[in-house]
Design a protein around this motif. Structure first.
Motif, PDB file in Angstrom:
ATOM      1  N   PHE A 274     -14.171  50.169  23.669  1.00 29.32           N
ATOM      2  CA  PHE A 274     -15.631  50.242  23.810  1.00 29.32           C
ATOM      3  C   PHE A 274     -16.229  48.883  24.152  1.00 29.32           C
ATOM      4  O   PHE A 274     -17.142  48.778  24.974  1.00 29.32           O
ATOM      5  CB  PHE A 274     -16.250  50.787  22.519  1.00 29.32           C
ATOM      6  CG  PHE A 274     -16.780  52.195  22.658  1.00 29.32           C
ATOM      7  CD1 PHE A 274     -16.106  53.133  23.423  1.00 29.32           C
ATOM      8  CD2 PHE A 274     -17.942  52.590  22.026  1.00 29.32           C
ATOM      9  CE1 PHE A 274     -16.576  54.435  23.561  1.00 29.32           C
ATOM     10  CE2 PHE A 274     -18.430  53.886  22.147  1.00 29.32           C
ATOM     11  CZ  PHE A 274     -17.747  54.800  22.913  1.00 29.32           C
ATOM     12  N   PHE A 275     -15.746  47.835  23.507  1.00 32.57           N
ATOM     13  CA  PHE A 275     -16.260  46.501  23.803  1.00 32.57           C
ATOM     14  C   PHE A 275     -15.841  46.052  25.199  1.00 32.57           C
ATOM     15  O   PHE A 275     -16.579  45.342  25.891  1.00 32.57           O
ATOM     16  CB  PHE A 275     -15.773  45.522  22.741  1.00 32.57           C
ATOM     17  CG  PHE A 275     -16.379  44.141  22.839  1.00 32.57           C
ATOM     18  CD1 PHE A 275     -17.690  43.955  23.225  1.00 32.57           C
ATOM     19  CD2 PHE A 275     -15.622  43.016  22.524  1.00 32.57           C
ATOM     20  CE1 PHE A 275     -18.246  42.683  23.310  1.00 32.57           C
ATOM     21  CE2 PHE A 275     -16.165  41.742  22.605  1.00 32.57           C
ATOM     22  CZ  PHE A 275     -17.476  41.578  23.007  1.00 32.57           C
ATOM     23  N   ALA A 276     -14.665  46.483  25.635  1.00 29.95           N
ATOM     24  CA  ALA A 276     -14.185  46.111  26.966  1.00 29.95           C
ATOM     25  C   ALA A 276     -15.083  46.653  28.067  1.00 29.95           C
ATOM     26  O   ALA A 276     -15.153  46.084  29.162  1.00 29.95           O
ATOM     27  CB  ALA A 276     -12.756  46.620  27.161  1.00 29.95           C
ATOM     28  N   ILE A 277     -15.775  47.762  27.798  1.00 31.24           N
ATOM     29  CA  ILE A 277     -16.689  48.329  28.788  1.00 31.24           C
ATOM     30  C   ILE A 277     -17.749  47.302  29.204  1.00 31.24           C
ATOM     31  O   ILE A 277     -18.210  47.289  30.345  1.00 31.24           O
ATOM     32  CB  ILE A 277     -17.363  49.600  28.219  1.00 31.24           C
ATOM     33  CG1 ILE A 277     -16.315  50.703  28.050  1.00 31.24           C
ATOM     34  CG2 ILE A 277     -18.511  50.064  29.095  1.00 31.24           C
ATOM     35  CD1 ILE A 277     -16.828  51.921  27.329  1.00 31.24           C
ATOM     36  N   PHE A 278     -18.127  46.420  28.267  1.00 31.20           N
ATOM     37  CA  PHE A 278     -19.130  45.380  28.543  1.00 31.20           C
ATOM     38  C   PHE A 278     -18.492  44.088  29.021  1.00 31.20           C
ATOM     39  O   PHE A 278     -19.130  43.029  29.008  1.00 31.20           O
ATOM     40  CB  PHE A 278     -19.957  45.120  27.280  1.00 31.20           C
ATOM     41  CG  PHE A 278     -20.773  46.302  26.844  1.00 31.20           C
ATOM     42  CD1 PHE A 278     -22.045  46.504  27.345  1.00 31.20           C
ATOM     43  CD2 PHE A 278     -20.259  47.229  25.948  1.00 31.20           C
ATOM     44  CE1 PHE A 278     -22.791  47.605  26.953  1.00 31.20           C
ATOM     45  CE2 PHE A 278     -20.999  48.329  25.552  1.00 31.20           C
ATOM     46  CZ  PHE A 278     -22.264  48.521  26.068  1.00 31.20           C
ATOM     47  N   ASP A 279     -17.230  44.171  29.447  1.00 32.11           N
ATOM     48  CA  ASP A 279     -16.513  43.000  29.943  1.00 32.11           C
ATOM     49  C   ASP A 279     -16.472  41.897  28.879  1.00 32.11           C
ATOM     50  O   ASP A 279     -16.516  40.712  29.205  1.00 32.11           O
ATOM     51  CB  ASP A 279     -17.150  42.478  31.233  1.00 32.11           C
ATOM     52  CG  ASP A 279     -16.185  41.627  32.055  1.00 32.11           C
ATOM     53  OD1 ASP A 279     -14.967  41.712  31.820  1.00 32.11           O
ATOM     54  OD2 ASP A 279     -16.666  40.862  32.909  1.00 32.11           O
ATOM     55  N   TYR A 280     -16.405  42.307  27.619  1.00 35.42           N
ATOM     56  CA  TYR A 280     -16.292  41.407  26.468  1.00 35.42           C
ATOM     57  C   TYR A 280     -17.466  40.424  26.376  1.00 35.42           C
ATOM     58  O   TYR A 280     -17.303  39.292  25.968  1.00 35.42           O
ATOM     59  CB  TYR A 280     -14.958  40.648  26.505  1.00 35.42           C
ATOM     60  CG  TYR A 280     -13.767  41.568  26.500  1.00 35.42           C
ATOM     61  CD1 TYR A 280     -13.239  42.064  25.316  1.00 35.42           C
ATOM     62  CD2 TYR A 280     -13.166  41.970  27.702  1.00 35.42           C
ATOM     63  CE1 TYR A 280     -12.151  42.919  25.308  1.00 35.42           C
ATOM     64  CE2 TYR A 280     -12.071  42.831  27.705  1.00 35.42           C
ATOM     65  CZ  TYR A 280     -11.576  43.298  26.504  1.00 35.42           C
ATOM     66  OH  TYR A 280     -10.505  44.149  26.501  1.00 35.42           O
ATOM     67  N   ARG A 281     -18.648  40.899  26.745  1.00 30.47           N
ATOM     68  CA  ARG A 281     -19.875  40.092  26.647  1.00 30.47           C
ATOM     69  C   ARG A 281     -20.631  40.510  25.387  1.00 30.47           C
ATOM     70  O   ARG A 281     -21.079  41.654  25.270  1.00 30.47           O
ATOM     71  CB  ARG A 281     -20.727  40.274  27.902  1.00 30.47           C
ATOM     72  CG  ARG A 281     -20.013  39.811  29.176  1.00 30.47           C
ATOM     73  CD  ARG A 281     -20.836  40.096  30.415  1.00 30.47           C
ATOM     74  NE  ARG A 281     -20.097  39.789  31.622  1.00 30.47           N
ATOM     75  CZ  ARG A 281     -20.065  38.594  32.209  1.00 30.47           C
ATOM     76  NH1 ARG A 281     -20.762  37.595  31.673  1.00 30.47           N
ATOM     77  NH2 ARG A 281     -19.363  38.394  33.301  1.00 30.47           N
ATOM     78  N   LEU A 282     -20.787  39.569  24.473  1.00 26.84           N
ATOM     79  CA  LEU A 282     -21.258  39.862  23.126  1.00 26.84           C
ATOM     80  C   LEU A 282     -22.703  40.353  23.098  1.00 26.84           C
ATOM     81  O   LEU A 282     -23.006  41.428  22.568  1.00 26.84           O
ATOM     82  CB  LEU A 282     -21.102  38.615  22.249  1.00 26.84           C
ATOM     83  CG  LEU A 282     -21.414  38.767  20.772  1.00 26.84           C
ATOM     84  CD1 LEU A 282     -20.485  39.773  20.123  1.00 26.84           C
ATOM     85  CD2 LEU A 282     -21.318  37.424  20.064  1.00 26.84           C
ATOM     86  N   ILE A 382     -13.898  36.122  24.656  1.00 25.66           N
ATOM     87  CA  ILE A 382     -15.198  36.713  24.353  1.00 25.66           C
ATOM     88  C   ILE A 382     -16.286  35.803  24.917  1.00 25.66           C
ATOM     89  O   ILE A 382     -16.275  34.591  24.688  1.00 25.66           O
ATOM     90  CB  ILE A 382     -15.404  36.881  22.828  1.00 25.66           C
ATOM     91  CG1 ILE A 382     -14.195  37.579  22.206  1.00 25.66           C
ATOM     92  CG2 ILE A 382     -16.691  37.619  22.551  1.00 25.66           C
ATOM     93  CD1 ILE A 382     -13.942  38.965  22.717  1.00 25.66           C
ATOM     94  N   ARG A 383     -17.211  36.397  25.673  1.00 23.59           N
ATOM     95  CA  ARG A 383     -18.321  35.621  26.235  1.00 23.59           C
ATOM     96  C   ARG A 383     -19.626  36.010  25.581  1.00 23.59           C
ATOM     97  O   ARG A 383     -19.789  37.152  25.142  1.00 23.59           O
ATOM     98  CB  ARG A 383     -18.399  35.837  27.746  1.00 23.59           C
ATOM     99  CG  ARG A 383     -17.293  35.143  28.521  1.00 23.59           C
ATOM    100  CD  ARG A 383     -17.274  35.543  29.968  1.00 23.59           C
ATOM    101  NE  ARG A 383     -16.727  36.878  30.138  1.00 23.59           N
ATOM    102  CZ  ARG A 383     -16.464  37.430  31.323  1.00 23.59           C
ATOM    103  NH1 ARG A 383     -16.738  36.748  32.433  1.00 23.59           N
ATOM    104  NH2 ARG A 383     -15.944  38.634  31.424  1.00 23.59           N
ATOM    105  N   LEU A 384     -20.552  35.072  25.493  1.00 23.77           N
ATOM    106  CA  LEU A 384     -21.829  35.350  24.848  1.00 23.77           C
ATOM    107  C   LEU A 384     -22.682  36.277  25.698  1.00 23.77           C
ATOM    108  O   LEU A 384     -23.263  37.240  25.209  1.00 23.77           O
ATOM    109  CB  LEU A 384     -22.584  34.038  24.573  1.00 23.77           C
ATOM    110  CG  LEU A 384     -23.820  34.156  23.669  1.00 23.77           C
ATOM    111  CD1 LEU A 384     -23.431  34.668  22.293  1.00 23.77           C
ATOM    112  CD2 LEU A 384     -24.518  32.811  23.578  1.00 23.77           C
TER     113      LEU A 384
END
Length: 385
Positions: A274-282, A382-384
């Motif tokens: 699920f987090f990968a869907i956002f390209d690991y953008r926090l 992980i990117r902000l």
């Protein structure tokens, strides 16, 4: 006006949900169902590629449905990814000249298991076209010919299809449909298909990824996304980033899958990506999960509190209208995706569960504890934003 009051304004939420409804209505027309016919030109050879790890419950039905395709030129290659169940035995019992079964090599540390399996499959493929699918998916006999025809008619480099998701249990009905709703209500498909280089406007389904071989090789194949948990999205972003033509279709009449077999299975499965869907953008991930809760519960709580107080002014009707429009969006999603009629009534629970899975996925990624099918997934930066 404070930031909180800006986000918790009933009228702004109503406007947002109205836009979602417009997107859903538009997508219901633009998400085309392919016709049942053969491609017009000489048939191009298709390699159907299936990674399989501990898939004894589904691999037989999947492979037999693929071998029964009415398309004239295809091969089926299945990679037995070090399965510890009867997957290998079942595959050995299927006799067909079109079928190849290969044993997977150990997974390198910097690859996810599925991407490594797909990479090995691609190396063995001989087709001009390549269809990647999963071992839990069953295809109609005309699925391949219809998909190839649509790929050629649209001159696409990659075609991905939303298949029918079978969700018999309550636990599956409050988990699986959220991703389908997000495609219908958030992705403006018309803009996404015209705006080729917009990598943000994209969706994909790893159970149905059809590439021209040239396009697949130009983007670097699965090697280019070897650490990605949501490899289907990552590949689609590479296709669009390269300026190639991506196409999303309604494949509910072509294939069906029961992705998970209950709530816990779905929770574990979605938590890995699920987090990968956002390209690991926090921050984008946290904002979306928060906002989904706001547009779900603010109208419900506002309408409820105003009923108790006996106030039936503009705020009340804005809240009630928002609830009604949200329900209509879910009805459109359920109808288009062939989901049970109970799904729209469960949407507040579904949104809550999706947000909880998203937060879980985020923590697992940050702590580097994401796992799937007994394997740890590679860590990701992980990117902000």
């Amino acid at each position: 006006m404070s930031l909180g009051s800006f986000f918790l304004d009933s009228y702004r939420i109503l406007i947002f949900v109205t836009v979602q409804l417009m997107i859903a209505v538009s997508n219901s027309f633009l998400l085309q169902r392919p016709k049942r016919h053969q491609p017009l030109g000489p048939p191009r050879r298709v390699s159907i590629l299936v990674p399989a790890r501990n898939e004894a419950a589904t691999i037989g039905a999947c492979v037999n449905s693929l071998l029964g395709q009415d398309y004239p030129e295809f091969e089926v290659i299945v990679l037995n990814d070090q399965s510890q169940d009867r997957t290998g035995t079942i595959l050995a019992g299927i006799a067909s000249e079109r079928l190849q079964v290969i044993d997977g090599a150990p997974v390198p540390d910097d690859w996810t298991g599925k991407n490594w399996a797909c990479h090995q499959l691609a190396q063995r493929a001989r087709g001009e076209l390549m269809l990647f699918t999963d071992a839990d998916t069953v295809f109609q006999p005309y699925a391949l010919s219809a998909a190839v025809a649509m790929l050629e008619e649209s001159n696409a480099d990659m075609l991905t299809a939303i298949v029918r998701n079978v969700v018999p249990s309550l636990g599956e009905q409050i988990t699986v449909p959220f991703l389908l709703w997000s495609i219908m209500a958030i992705l403006p498909l018309g803009i996404a298909q015209i705006w080729r280089r917009s990598k943000a406007l994209v969706a994909a389904n790893g159970k149905f990824l059809l590439f021209s071989r040239n396009a697949y090789e130009m983007i670097g194949g699965h090697r280019a996304v070897k650490e990605e948990a949501a490899e289907d999205l990552a590949l689609s972003r590479l296709i669009k980033g390269a300026g190639m033509k991506w196409r999303l279709i309604d494949g509910t009449g072509l294939a069906a899958t029961r992705m998970y077999d209950g709530f816990l299975s779905a929770w574990r499965g979605f938590s890995k990506n699920f987090f990968a869907i956002f390209d690991y953008r926090l921050l984008p991930a946290l904002f979306v999960w928060f906002w989904m809760l706001v547009i779900t519960y603010h109208p419900l709580l506002t309408a409820g509190s105003l009923i108790i107080r006996g106030e039936f002014g503009a705020q009340f009707w804005a809240a009630v209208t928002t609830v009604g429009l949200s329900f209509v969006i879910w009805v459109i999603t359920a109808g288009k995706m062939k989901l049970p009629l109970t799904v729209p009534f469960l949407y507040p629970i579904t949104t809550t569960v999706a947000s909880a899975i998203g937060i879980t996925s985020l923590f697992l990624a940050v702590l580097r504890k994401s796992r799937w099918k007994g394997r740890r997934l590679p860590g990701h930066r992980i990117r902000l934003v």
